[in-house]
Design an enzyme around this catalytic site. Structure first.
Site, PDB file in Angstrom:
ATOM      1  N   TYR A 124       0.815  -1.213   0.000  1.00  0.00           N
ATOM      2  CA  TYR A 124       0.000   0.000   0.000  1.00  0.00           C
ATOM      3  C   TYR A 124       0.853   1.268   0.000  1.00  0.00           C
ATOM      4  O   TYR A 124       0.327   2.369   0.146  1.00  0.00           O
ATOM      5  CB  TYR A 124      -0.968   0.003   1.181  1.00  0.00           C
ATOM      6  CG  TYR A 124      -2.031  -1.066   1.092  1.00  0.00           C
ATOM      7  CD1 TYR A 124      -1.985  -2.029   0.101  1.00  0.00           C
ATOM      8  CD2 TYR A 124      -3.078  -1.132   1.985  1.00  0.00           C
ATOM      9  CE1 TYR A 124      -2.943  -3.021   0.010  1.00  0.00           C
ATOM     10  CE2 TYR A 124      -4.043  -2.112   1.913  1.00  0.00           C
ATOM     11  CZ  TYR A 124      -3.966  -3.065   0.915  1.00  0.00           C
ATOM     12  OH  TYR A 124      -4.911  -4.039   0.827  1.00  0.00           O
ATOM     13  N   LYS A 171       4.481 -14.179   5.092  1.00  0.00           N
ATOM     14  CA  LYS A 171       4.714 -15.103   3.971  1.00  0.00           C
ATOM     15  C   LYS A 171       6.235 -15.176   3.743  1.00  0.00           C
ATOM     16  O   LYS A 171       6.717 -15.107   2.600  1.00  0.00           O
ATOM     17  CB  LYS A 171       3.956 -14.557   2.740  1.00  0.00           C
ATOM     18  CG  LYS A 171       3.739 -15.545   1.647  1.00  0.00           C
ATOM     19  CD  LYS A 171       2.675 -16.578   1.936  1.00  0.00           C
ATOM     20  CE  LYS A 171       2.747 -17.673   0.894  1.00  0.00           C
ATOM     21  NZ  LYS A 171       1.913 -18.832   1.171  1.00  0.00           N
ATOM     22  N   ASP A 204      -1.504 -18.045   4.982  1.00  0.00           N
ATOM     23  CA  ASP A 204      -2.561 -18.915   4.436  1.00  0.00           C
ATOM     24  C   ASP A 204      -3.002 -19.955   5.471  1.00  0.00           C
ATOM     25  O   ASP A 204      -4.199 -20.230   5.633  1.00  0.00           O
ATOM     26  CB  ASP A 204      -2.154 -19.573   3.106  1.00  0.00           C
ATOM     27  CG  ASP A 204      -0.684 -19.920   3.011  1.00  0.00           C
ATOM     28  OD1 ASP A 204       0.115 -19.388   3.812  1.00  0.00           O
ATOM     29  OD2 ASP A 204      -0.313 -20.729   2.147  1.00  0.00           O
ATOM     30  N   ASP A 228      -5.320  -6.118   6.044  1.00  0.00           N
ATOM     31  CA  ASP A 228      -6.548  -5.654   5.413  1.00  0.00           C
ATOM     32  C   ASP A 228      -7.469  -6.849   5.142  1.00  0.00           C
ATOM     33  O   ASP A 228      -8.658  -6.855   5.476  1.00  0.00           O
ATOM     34  CB  ASP A 228      -6.173  -4.943   4.099  1.00  0.00           C
ATOM     35  CG  ASP A 228      -7.322  -4.154   3.515  1.00  0.00           C
ATOM     36  OD1 ASP A 228      -8.387  -4.101   4.147  1.00  0.00           O
ATOM     37  OD2 ASP A 228      -7.147  -3.582   2.421  1.00  0.00           O
TER      38      ASP A 228
END
Ligand code: NAI
Length: 336
Positions: A124, A171, A204, A228
């Site tokens: 972002y 991640k 995940d 988010d």
């Protein structure tokens, strides 16, 4: 003495739910001098800028703002007013409590999560390029300073609020350098807080575990993009965006807002659910030291929702925004 707070009524359903929140705070006996300011589309129409200087001056002077949703401006040359406010005021931490509320239809009834989202960088940061026709890139920015700041914020929050465990989602198995730095900074900060359990999960796997049993988590710490997405997923576990508040916090300023958007499909119809903005107001009242009033409003909302006589349509009722607000104010007044 009255608190001074900047009030941004926003657009879409913003003005309707703002009036509701203002009435509820007044009914709970908190004296606030509101400084009403425009942002987003109404500000562009009036001043040609989505975040005008007088809005920033007002927040810098009052230190605290309550903000209703803003429709994101579409088109080149307009940056999201929400992103601009977070950047200009260095509101680096986004805090989203996600808690089950009796009376709100939801998948689980014992969820009590705190989501901490880094609010200033990651994908972002807004660095996107067209490399050649048909080939684009977006750059994920992760700095050590921002990673330390948000990790420290999460541990300090946990310590002050009696939370026991922080789970960092990342991640780093794929994004070894950027998310690797985020994870590494978290682990370094965690060593200074031996009283708080620290663990990390690949994002995940975290999503799967959250959906299967959200009660196994306490505080979740995420970067901007994963934060988010995962915070909306978490909102879905307790009844949706209509009941989840948020706070954007920095070292100097605090801006409180609902998680949902301006809902143009129902704007101006007096049917929006003001609960999320009222819950955001509760976070603001606690920030202002008005604990008793916040407790009173919280208990009154829980009772009003549980009795379920005047629910808005999103919660399966037929009441208007005004009727729900009147019912809530009746409940608050009965406790005075
Ligand atoms: P949205 O959250 O405004 O609406 C999604 C769905 O939820 C709609 O069907 C809407 O009617 C319903 N909904 C949302 N809030 C509700 C409430 N309080 N009571 C009852 N129903 C409610 O999301 P959408 O449509 O994707 O976004 C609309 C605009 O809001 C966009 O321009 C978006 O960029 C902006 N937005 C602004 C935010 C902010 O100011 N912090 C946050 C999210 C979106």
């Amino acid at each position: 003495m009255a608190h001074k707070v900047t009030l941004i009524p926003g657009d879409g359903i913003g003005p309707e739910i703002t009036e509701s929140a203002v009435r509820v705070i007044e009914a709970a006996g908190v004296d606030i001098e509101w400084d009403r300011q425009l942002a987003g589309i109404p500000a562009v129409q009036e001043y040609g800028k989505s975040v005008p200087e007088q809005l920033l001056d007002s927040i810098r002077s009052n230190k605290v703002a309550l903000k209703a949703p803003l429709t994101t401006l579409v088109g080149k040359g307009f940056r999201s007013a929400n992103v601009t406010l977070r950047k200009k005021l260095n509101l680096y931490a986004n805090l989203r409590p996600v808690k089950s509320i009796g009376g709100v239809p939801s998948r689980y009834d014992k969820v009590d999560l705190i989501i901490v989202r880094e609010n200033t960088e990651d994908l972002y940061a807004g660095i996107e390029n067209v490399i050649s026709p048909g080939v684009t890139e977006a750059i994920k920015v992760v700095t050590e300073t921002a990673s330390y700041n948000i990790a420290r914020f999460a541990f300090e929050y946990a310590r002050k609020n009696g939370r026991k465990k922080i789970t960092l989602a990342h991640k780093a198995n794929i994004l070894k350098i950027s998310d690797g730095l985020f994870l590494d900074s978290f682990e370094k900060v965690a060593r200074e807080y031996p009283d708080i359990e620290a663990e990390d999960k690949i994002v995940d796997a975290l999503c799967m575990k959250l959906v299967m049993d959200p009660t196994q988590f306490d505080v979740l710490l995420l970067g901007n993009m994963f934060g988010d997405i995962v915070s909306d997923l978490a909102a879905g576990l307790v009844g949706g965006l209509g009941v989840v508040p948020s706070a954007n916090l920095g070292s100097e300023y605090a801006l409180f807002e609902a998680v949902h958007g301006s809902a143009p499909d129902i704007a101006g119809k007096n049917i929006a659910n003001p609960t999320a903005l009222i819950f955001s107001s509760l976070l603001m009242l606690r920030h202002l030291g008005e604990e008793q009033a916040a407790d009173k409003i919280w208990k009154s909302i829980v009772v009003t929702l549980a009795i379920g006589k005047k629910l808005t349509r999103d919660l399966g009722g037929t009441a208007s925004t005004t009727e729900f607000t009147d019912e809530l104010i009746k409940e608050i007044s009965s406790r005075t």
